[in-house]
Write an enzyme that holds these catalytic residues in place. Structure first.
Site, PDB file in Angstrom:
ATOM      1  CD  GLN A   1      -4.945   1.860  13.153  1.00 35.70           C
ATOM      2  OE1 GLN A   1      -6.030   2.448  13.234  1.00 35.70           O
ATOM      3  NE2 GLN A   1      -4.354   2.021  11.764  1.00 35.70           N
TER       4      GLN A   1
ATOM      5  CE  LYS B   1      -2.328   1.527   3.900  1.00 41.57           C
ATOM      6  NZ  LYS B   1      -2.057   3.133   3.856  1.00 41.57           N
TER       7      LYS B   1
ATOM      8  N   GLY C   1       0.776  -2.150   8.644  1.00 49.25           N
ATOM      9  CA  GLY C   1       1.913  -1.340   8.521  1.00 49.25           C
ATOM     10  C   GLY C   1       2.770  -1.576   9.654  1.00 49.25           C
ATOM     11  NE  ARG C   2       1.798   2.761  12.773  1.00 49.09           N
ATOM     12  CZ  ARG C   2       0.964   3.343  13.468  1.00 49.09           C
ATOM     13  NH1 ARG C   2       1.502   4.642  14.043  1.00 49.09           N
ATOM     14  NH2 ARG C   2      -0.209   3.397  13.320  1.00 49.09           N
TER      15      ARG C   2
ATOM     16  CG  ASP D   1      -4.771   4.410   1.855  1.00 46.81           C
ATOM     17  OD1 ASP D   1      -5.762   4.827   1.621  1.00 46.81           O
ATOM     18  OD2 ASP D   1      -4.089   4.124   2.836  1.00 46.81           O
TER      19      ASP D   1
ATOM     20  CE  LYS E   1      -7.510   6.287   4.581  1.00 48.40           C
ATOM     21  NZ  LYS E   1      -5.997   6.152   4.302  1.00 48.40           N
ATOM     22  CG  PHE E   2      -8.673  10.744  -4.845  1.00 49.01           C
ATOM     23  CD1 PHE E   2      -7.572  11.398  -4.344  1.00 49.01           C
ATOM     24  CD2 PHE E   2      -8.784   9.712  -5.763  1.00 49.01           C
ATOM     25  CE1 PHE E   2      -6.424  11.054  -5.044  1.00 49.01           C
ATOM     26  CE2 PHE E   2      -7.278   9.507  -6.234  1.00 49.01           C
ATOM     27  CZ  PHE E   2      -6.263  10.077  -6.071  1.00 49.01           C
TER      28      PHE E   2
ATOM     29  CB  THR F   1      -9.169   1.858  12.186  1.00 44.27           C
ATOM     30  OG1 THR F   1      -8.078   2.213  11.281  1.00 44.27           O
ATOM     31  CG2 THR F   1      -9.924   0.900  11.059  1.00 44.27           C
TER      32      THR F   1
ATOM     33  CG  ASP G   1     -11.730  18.110  -4.044  1.00 44.94           C
ATOM     34  OD1 ASP G   1     -12.698  18.844  -4.478  1.00 44.94           O
ATOM     35  OD2 ASP G   1     -10.595  18.268  -4.138  1.00 44.94           O
TER      36      ASP G   1
HETATM   37  O1  C5P Z   1       0.799   0.955  10.772  1.00 46.71           O
HETATM   38  P1  C5P Z   1      -0.376   0.581  10.815  1.00 46.71           P
HETATM   39  O2  C5P Z   1      -0.953  -1.140  10.777  1.00 46.71           O
HETATM   40  O3  C5P Z   1      -1.334   1.262  11.743  1.00 46.71           O
HETATM   41  O4  C5P Z   1      -1.059   1.320   9.356  1.00 46.71           O
HETATM   42  C1  C5P Z   1      -2.273   1.141   8.867  1.00 46.71           C
HETATM   43  C2  C5P Z   1      -2.354   1.939   7.612  1.00 46.71           C
HETATM   44  O5  C5P Z   1      -3.626   1.958   7.414  1.00 46.71           O
HETATM   45  C3  C5P Z   1      -2.199   3.228   7.652  1.00 46.71           C
HETATM   46  O6  C5P Z   1      -1.424   3.528   6.483  1.00 46.71           O
HETATM   47  C4  C5P Z   1      -3.374   4.068   7.448  1.00 46.71           C
HETATM   48  O7  C5P Z   1      -3.318   5.296   6.860  1.00 46.71           O
HETATM   49  C5  C5P Z   1      -4.358   3.119   6.952  1.00 46.71           C
HETATM   50  N1  C5P Z   1      -5.727   3.176   7.272  1.00 46.71           N
HETATM   51  C6  C5P Z   1      -6.371   3.243   8.636  1.00 46.71           C
HETATM   52  N2  C5P Z   1      -7.714   3.320   8.819  1.00 46.71           N
HETATM   53  C7  C5P Z   1      -8.432   3.263   7.608  1.00 46.71           C
HETATM   54  C8  C5P Z   1      -7.979   3.363   6.487  1.00 46.71           C
HETATM   55  C9  C5P Z   1      -6.678   3.248   6.136  1.00 46.71           C
HETATM   56  O8  C5P Z   1      -5.546   2.992   9.286  1.00 46.71           O
HETATM   57  N3  C5P Z   1      -9.668   3.415   7.987  1.00 46.71           N
END
Ligand code: C5P
Length: 233
Positions: free
Chosen positions: A187, A33, A207-208, A60, A62-63, A117, A65
């Site tokens: 989160q 992503k 992600g992390r 990702d 997230k447009f 989230t 507008d």
């Molecule tokens: O590092 P982590 O696992 O928290 O990353 C979650 C990823 O998912 C981030 O890139 C964040 O922008 C994305 N995201 C999110 N919640 C959403 C949509 C996207 O955490 N509802």
């Protein structure tokens, strides 16, 4: 293993870091992503490089507008050849329909974010979205389905209800995933990878827990094993 269900969030400030991580991961084990940070810093070139290494890219951005602006941006993203992209469901019906028209079904997967989230009830109330986050998500999911998008980004906690409402053909992508022993960061509405799959998620954005792991490939391997039911954390 089957088609990868983990989408690794490449949230980096520079292309080099993204490409260094990509060199340690296999396109057969994950998708990638690219979000606002990396895209703003490194642009379409980094997307093309990642695709050139064989990765499916979820753009990702997230447009959110006015409909014509979003439609044109969606077309530009689809022209890059990305596997999946998204818009924000709070942009409303006309914006969602314009996006769908710009990205015909069967090409780049077009999905919509329902609620972030990271937001809990008090955050939603503060911006005027009163009531239960679950109810807000349900309304947005039905709107997204009505506008014929391919799916939604949503917390895995909401996935069972989404499956009940829409059934199997709708794609559910869930961020907010944390292995049982990992740091939660900001989160709020989180689940473990296994729970997310059991709740009906098709793809997990992580992600992390992977990008900050001492050995990201090993962590990805453990998480793939976990979602395939071979081990439990
Ligand atoms: O590092 P982590 O696992 O928290 O990353 C979650 C990823 O998912 C981030 O890139 C964040 O922008 C994305 N995201 C999110 N919640 C959403 C949509 C996207 O955490 N509802």
């Amino acid at each position: 293993m089957g088609a990868p269900r983990i989408i690794v969030a490449f949230d980096f400030p520079r292309a080099e870091q993204a490409l260094t991580l990509a060199a340690r991961l296999e396109p057969g084990s994950c998708r990638v992503k690219v979000g606002k940070e990396l895209f703003t810093a490194a642009g379409p070139q980094v997307v093309e490089k990642l695709m050139g290494k064989g990765f499916d890219v979820f753009l990702d951005l997230k447009f959110h507008d006015i409909p014509s602006t979003v439609a044109n941006a969606c077309k530009a993203a689809a022209d890059l050849g990305v596997w999946m992209m998204n818009v924000h469901a709070l942009g409303g019906r006309r914006m969602l329909s314009a996006a769908r028209e710009a990205v015909p079904a069967g090409t780049t997967k077009l999905i919509a974010v329902t609620l972030l989230t990271s937001m809990e009830r008090s955050d939603l109330n503060e911006v005027g979205l009163n009531g239960d986050p679950q109810d807000v998500v349900e309304r947005l999911v039905l709107l997204v389905r009505d506008c014929e998008l391919d799916g939604v980004v949503s917390s895995a906690l909401e996935a069972p209800r989404i499956r009940q409402l829409i059934g199997g053909s709708f794609c559910v992508v869930t961020p907010g995933i944390r292995p049982a022993d990992a740091s939660v960061d900001e989160q709020k509405r989180i689940t473990t990878p296994r729970q997310a799959i059991e709740n009906g998620a098709d793809y997990l954005v992580i992600g992390r827990p992977i990008t900050q792991a001492p050995d990201p490939a090993l962590m990805l391997h453990r998480l793939n094993d976990e979602i395939e039911g071979r081990i439990r954390f």
